[in-house]
Design an enzyme around this catalytic site. Structure first.
Site, PDB file in Angstrom:
ATOM      1  N   ILE A 138       0.844  -1.195   0.000  1.00 46.04           N
ATOM      2  CA  ILE A 138       0.000   0.000   0.000  1.00 46.04           C
ATOM      3  C   ILE A 138       0.877   1.242   0.000  1.00 46.04           C
ATOM      4  O   ILE A 138       1.792   1.377   0.827  1.00 46.04           O
ATOM      5  CB  ILE A 138      -0.916   0.032   1.243  1.00 46.04           C
ATOM      6  CG1 ILE A 138      -1.912  -1.126   1.218  1.00 46.04           C
ATOM      7  CG2 ILE A 138      -1.637   1.383   1.362  1.00 46.04           C
ATOM      8  CD1 ILE A 138      -2.959  -1.050   0.130  1.00 46.04           C
ATOM      9  N   LYS A 139       0.591   2.155  -0.929  1.00 45.68           N
ATOM     10  CA  LYS A 139       1.227   3.462  -0.919  1.00 45.68           C
ATOM     11  C   LYS A 139       0.236   4.472  -0.354  1.00 45.68           C
ATOM     12  O   LYS A 139      -0.908   4.550  -0.806  1.00 45.68           O
ATOM     13  CB  LYS A 139       1.644   3.899  -2.317  1.00 45.68           C
ATOM     14  CG  LYS A 139       2.245   5.315  -2.341  1.00 45.68           C
ATOM     15  CD  LYS A 139       2.410   5.854  -3.750  1.00 45.68           C
ATOM     16  CE  LYS A 139       2.951   7.286  -3.703  1.00 45.68           C
ATOM     17  NZ  LYS A 139       2.995   7.937  -5.031  1.00 45.68           N
ATOM     18  N   GLN A 140       0.661   5.243   0.638  1.00 51.61           N
ATOM     19  CA  GLN A 140      -0.245   6.189   1.292  1.00 51.61           C
ATOM     20  C   GLN A 140       0.528   7.437   1.707  1.00 51.61           C
ATOM     21  O   GLN A 140       1.724   7.375   2.002  1.00 51.61           O
ATOM     22  CB  GLN A 140      -0.879   5.537   2.533  1.00 51.61           C
ATOM     23  CG  GLN A 140      -1.892   6.378   3.277  1.00 51.61           C
ATOM     24  CD  GLN A 140      -3.048   6.812   2.382  1.00 51.61           C
ATOM     25  OE1 GLN A 140      -2.988   7.888   1.785  1.00 51.61           O
ATOM     26  NE2 GLN A 140      -4.073   5.974   2.286  1.00 51.61           N
TER      27      GLN A 140
END
Length: 358
Positions: A239-241
């Site tokens: 996940i990129k956040q």
């Protein structure tokens, strides 16, 4: 290479708070932390096929962070949404796709994440030298008026054909188009896994209502945390956040009697605090307690403070239980030698064992 003392120096007056914080929210013992055996401990027991495991092995086994369980990825897809002119005017060399890949290699990154066009243009020269992550959807801001949407720019099989080890995609959770995007990306991720590629999701929130009373809740821990949880639900491996900057998005949006979403007061009293590491840890928790890795974005370039800001973000991510950084503009909007130095500084945080889990 940065050592612990140099990292502390770059953090300045925040050094004590960031390097010595002891989290009392979600215990670190409950997290699945990055380590050299992360694929064996986590992904081998999943439904991912052996080809996906091999792709993950390439991703985790490349660059200066090879075989640590941490990731440093160079993302340069800003030419589409942010416009090529606005993105590359500070350093026109990056209009040339080859320089994008060269920066990732020279910078010791695990992978380069960019567009079909960029990777397709240089695939035969570089696909065997650094893992490719093909960004399969984008928002384009040439249509008038601009809108918050993500559309597919190619096919998953095209990504596989040009040698990618992973695909990346964005969903604007909370937007009027998010339900369609969820379906499209879920289908793309399923096909990617069938073909043996890993999956990375840019889990961004997007709705004008998320800005309220002068506060931007697009970066609240509760809303971004839920976006992360939706992302791992469609089997994003990573996940990129954005790093959280505040909390209480749900409660702010429900003031005045509106009924938006679902929340619980313990999110704000027990599972988080106002410390940036604890806010980030809540994001990690929503990634199945770290079974899917959380990589935070490096944010826009702000000039002379970029190095210190990148190191700060890396410290917060690592001490929260995250898996690394995906930082682009801080690196490519400057001469290559300076960009490499920023990427290496980020990696040094993850290589410094004294910077440990809070």
């Amino acid at each position: 290479m940065l050592n612990y003392d140099k990292i502390a120096e770059l953090l300045g007056k925040e050094a004590d708070s960031l390097l010595n914080h002891k989290s009392t929210t979600i215990p670190k013992e409950n997290l699945h932390l990055p380590n050299p055996k992360f694929i064996d401990q986590i992904f081998v027991q999943t439904d991912r096929n052996p080809q996906v495991l091999r792709s993950l092995g390439q991703l985790f086994g490349t660059g200066r962070l090879a075989n640590t369980g941490y990731l440093s990825i160079l993302p340069i897809d800003q030419g589409i949404e942010h416009s090529a002119g606005a993105s590359f005017a500070p350093n026109p060399a990056y209009f040339d796709p080859e320089n994008i890949v060269k920066l990732a290699i020279e910078g010791g990154c695990n992978a380069v994440a960019t567009t079909y066009g960029v990777l397709g243009m240089v695939a035969r020269k570089y696909a065997h030298k650094i893992p490719f992550v093909v960004k399969v959807n984008h928002n384009e801001l040439l249509s008038y008026p601009n809108k918050a949407d993500q559309i597919m720019f190619g096919t998953v099989r095209e990504a596989w054909n040009l040698g990618a080890v992973a695909i990346g995609a964005t969903i604007y959770f909370g937007s009027e188009n998010s339900t369609r995007q969820i379906v499209e990306v879920a289908q793309a991720f399923h096909e990617a896994h069938e073909l043996g590629m890993a999956t990375i999701l840019w889990c961004y929130t997007r709705n004008t209502a998320f800005k309220k009373d002068g506060v931007d809740y697009h970066v609240s821990a509760d809303l971004t945390g839920q976006a992360n949880h939706l992302g791992v639900t469609i089997e994003a491996d990573i996940i990129k956040q954005k790093l959280p900057e505040n909390n209480g998005g749900y409660t702010a949006l429900n003031m005045g009697g509106s009924s938006y979403g679902k929340t619980d007061k313990r999110i704000y009293t027990e599972l988080t605090s106002d410390h940036p590491i604890d806010l980030c840890r809540y994001q990690v928790a929503n990634c199945y307690m770290g079974r899917a890795g959380l990589i935070n974005s490096g944010g826009a370039s702000s000039g002379a403070s970029d190095l210190a800001e990148a190191v700060k973000t890396a410290v917060i991510n690592k001490r929260a239980g995250g898996m690394g950084l995906i930082s682009g503009r801080k690196a490519f909007q400057r001469p290559m030698k300076e960009g490499v130095a920023i990427l290496n500084a980020i990696q040094d945080v993850y290589l410094t064992k004294k910077v440990d889990i809070a």
